[in-house]
Design a protein around this motif. Sequence first.
Motif, PDB file in Angstrom:
ATOM      1  N   UNK A   1       0.850  -1.186   0.000  1.00 13.33           N
ATOM      2  CA  UNK A   1       0.000   0.000   0.000  1.00 13.33           C
ATOM      3  C   UNK A   1       0.884   1.232   0.000  1.00 13.33           C
ATOM      4  N   UNK A   2       0.296   2.371  -0.304  1.00 14.56           N
ATOM      5  CA  UNK A   2       1.034   3.623  -0.408  1.00 14.56           C
ATOM      6  C   UNK A   2       1.632   4.010   0.940  1.00 14.56           C
ATOM      7  N   UNK A   3       2.909   4.373   0.910  1.00 13.64           N
ATOM      8  CA  UNK A   3       3.585   4.792   2.126  1.00 13.64           C
ATOM      9  C   UNK A   3       4.188   3.652   2.930  1.00 13.64           C
ATOM     10  N   UNK A   4       4.072   2.418   2.450  1.00 10.30           N
ATOM     11  CA  UNK A   4       4.634   1.283   3.181  1.00 10.30           C
ATOM     12  C   UNK A   4       6.156   1.292   3.072  1.00 10.30           C
ATOM     13  N   UNK A   5       6.837   1.211   4.199  1.00 10.55           N
ATOM     14  CA  UNK A   5       8.308   1.226   4.218  1.00 10.55           C
ATOM     15  C   UNK A   5       8.894  -0.084   4.735  1.00 10.55           C
ATOM     16  N   UNK A   6       8.048  -1.094   4.931  1.00  7.41           N
ATOM     17  CA  UNK A   6       8.516  -2.378   5.432  1.00  7.41           C
ATOM     18  C   UNK A   6       9.276  -3.121   4.333  1.00  7.41           C
ATOM     19  N   UNK A   7      10.501  -3.493   4.629  1.00  5.57           N
ATOM     20  CA  UNK A   7      11.297  -4.216   3.647  1.00  5.57           C
ATOM     21  C   UNK A   7      10.864  -5.683   3.602  1.00  5.57           C
ATOM     22  N   UNK A   8      10.927  -6.291   2.430  1.00  9.81           N
ATOM     23  CA  UNK A   8      10.596  -7.725   2.333  1.00  9.81           C
ATOM     24  C   UNK A   8      11.526  -8.545   3.215  1.00  9.81           C
ATOM     25  N   UNK A   9      10.951  -9.485   3.941  1.00 11.97           N
ATOM     26  CA  UNK A   9      11.735 -10.316   4.856  1.00 11.97           C
ATOM     27  C   UNK A   9      12.419 -11.428   4.079  1.00 11.97           C
ATOM     28  N   UNK A  10      13.730 -11.473   4.131  1.00 17.67           N
ATOM     29  CA  UNK A  10      14.485 -12.537   3.482  1.00 17.67           C
ATOM     30  C   UNK A  10      15.604 -13.000   4.407  1.00 17.67           C
ATOM     31  N   UNK A  11      15.972 -14.240   4.263  1.00 20.54           N
ATOM     32  CA  UNK A  11      17.096 -14.792   5.010  1.00 20.54           C
ATOM     33  C   UNK A  11      17.708 -15.914   4.184  1.00 20.54           C
ATOM     34  N   UNK A  12      19.044 -15.907   4.084  1.00 19.41           N
ATOM     35  CA  UNK A  12      19.724 -16.872   3.239  1.00 19.41           C
ATOM     36  C   UNK A  12      20.876 -17.554   3.949  1.00 19.41           C
ATOM     37  N   UNK A  13      21.650 -18.315   3.181  1.00 16.68           N
ATOM     38  CA  UNK A  13      22.771 -19.065   3.739  1.00 16.68           C
ATOM     39  C   UNK A  13      23.827 -18.130   4.326  1.00 16.68           C
ATOM     40  N   UNK A  14      24.014 -16.979   3.689  1.00 17.52           N
ATOM     41  CA  UNK A  14      25.032 -16.050   4.178  1.00 17.52           C
ATOM     42  C   UNK A  14      24.695 -15.535   5.573  1.00 17.52           C
ATOM     43  N   UNK A  15      23.408 -15.371   5.860  1.00 17.25           N
ATOM     44  CA  UNK A  15      23.004 -14.928   7.200  1.00 17.25           C
ATOM     45  C   UNK A  15      23.375 -15.972   8.249  1.00 17.25           C
ATOM     46  N   UNK A  16      23.264 -17.252   7.900  1.00 14.27           N
ATOM     47  CA  UNK A  16      23.627 -18.306   8.838  1.00 14.27           C
ATOM     48  C   UNK A  16      25.140 -18.333   9.030  1.00 14.27           C
ATOM     49  N   UNK A  17      25.892 -18.149   7.923  1.00 15.56           N
ATOM     50  CA  UNK A  17      27.352 -18.080   8.046  1.00 15.56           C
ATOM     51  C   UNK A  17      27.767 -16.919   8.954  1.00 15.56           C
ATOM     52  N   UNK A  18      27.109 -15.771   8.779  1.00 17.25           N
ATOM     53  CA  UNK A  18      27.450 -14.600   9.581  1.00 17.25           C
ATOM     54  C   UNK A  18      27.102 -14.803  11.059  1.00 17.25           C
ATOM     55  N   UNK A  19      26.072 -15.599  11.328  1.00 19.83           N
ATOM     56  CA  UNK A  19      25.716 -15.856  12.725  1.00 19.83           C
ATOM     57  C   UNK A  19      26.822 -16.631  13.433  1.00 19.83           C
ATOM     58  N   UNK A  20      27.514 -17.508  12.694  1.00 15.15           N
ATOM     59  CA  UNK A  20      28.638 -18.249  13.282  1.00 15.15           C
ATOM     60  C   UNK A  20      29.788 -17.299  13.579  1.00 15.15           C
ATOM     61  N   UNK A  21      30.112 -16.432  12.606  1.00 18.01           N
ATOM     62  CA  UNK A  21      31.185 -15.464  12.807  1.00 18.01           C
ATOM     63  C   UNK A  21      30.877 -14.556  13.992  1.00 18.01           C
ATOM     64  N   UNK A  22      29.635 -14.097  14.080  1.00 20.18           N
ATOM     65  CA  UNK A  22      29.252 -13.190  15.170  1.00 20.18           C
ATOM     66  C   UNK A  22      29.403 -13.880  16.526  1.00 20.18           C
ATOM     67  N   UNK A  23      28.983 -15.127  16.612  1.00 25.16           N
ATOM     68  CA  UNK A  23      29.014 -15.818  17.895  1.00 25.16           C
ATOM     69  C   UNK A  23      30.436 -16.068  18.361  1.00 25.16           C
ATOM     70  N   UNK A  24      31.311 -16.405  17.437  1.00 25.61           N
ATOM     71  CA  UNK A  24      32.703 -16.616  17.810  1.00 25.61           C
ATOM     72  C   UNK A  24      33.357 -15.309  18.247  1.00 25.61           C
TER      73      UNK A  24
END
Length: 211
Positions: A1-24
């Motif tokens: 709808x007009x004025x919507x600023x919500x970004x489409x929700x996406x999650x991929x393999x790179x996000x999981x890789x980054x979660x490992x790096x962040x935790x370490x």
Amino acid sequence: FRGDTTKPFTIGFEDIDESIMYYFENVIRPYVIQNNVRTAVPIIYGSPERWKSTQKDGYYKDKNGAIMAPLIMFKRESIDKNRSLGNKLDANTPHLYTSWKKTYNPKNSYSNFEVLNNRIPVKQFVANVVPDYITLTYSFIIQTYYVEQLNKIIEAINYSSNSYWGDPERFKFKANIGGFAITTELNQDDERVVRSTFTLTMYGYVVPDVL
């Protein structure tokens, strides 16, 4: 709808890789004591060139041929679909969605005027498709100069098993660690290197940006 600023929700393999790096880097924070100095252990992703070099020589070296230690290297080995948690009726036309309500939006601002006139606040909801649940397997290599250093790193990593890894402000995934294999190598005219390998299983989910 007009004025919507919500970004489409996406999650991929790179996000999981980054979660490992962040935790370490931010939670486990492995370190060793070298010459009475506390040194943080770097963690790097094993590109094909790095991983092949490590498998060939038994340890990873820098551009000058010096052994990089201490060091933690990992790479993604396999991706399997977890069909026990859920399955969409049609992957190309999914029929299962989840939704959540926005707590605040420009059409739902609070003011005394709104309260005195008993205006009903406008509610906005965001619908997300049910993700694909997957199981990812990672291989890790830890290399140090001394067994004592390796023991401390393994203790810290093993203690974090069976917990949720990742950035609390983004995504977290359950991690399960298998056994640790330890090898000590001492070659003629070379430095001694203590290595350990283990397997990490991450239970994640994927929402591609093609929907």
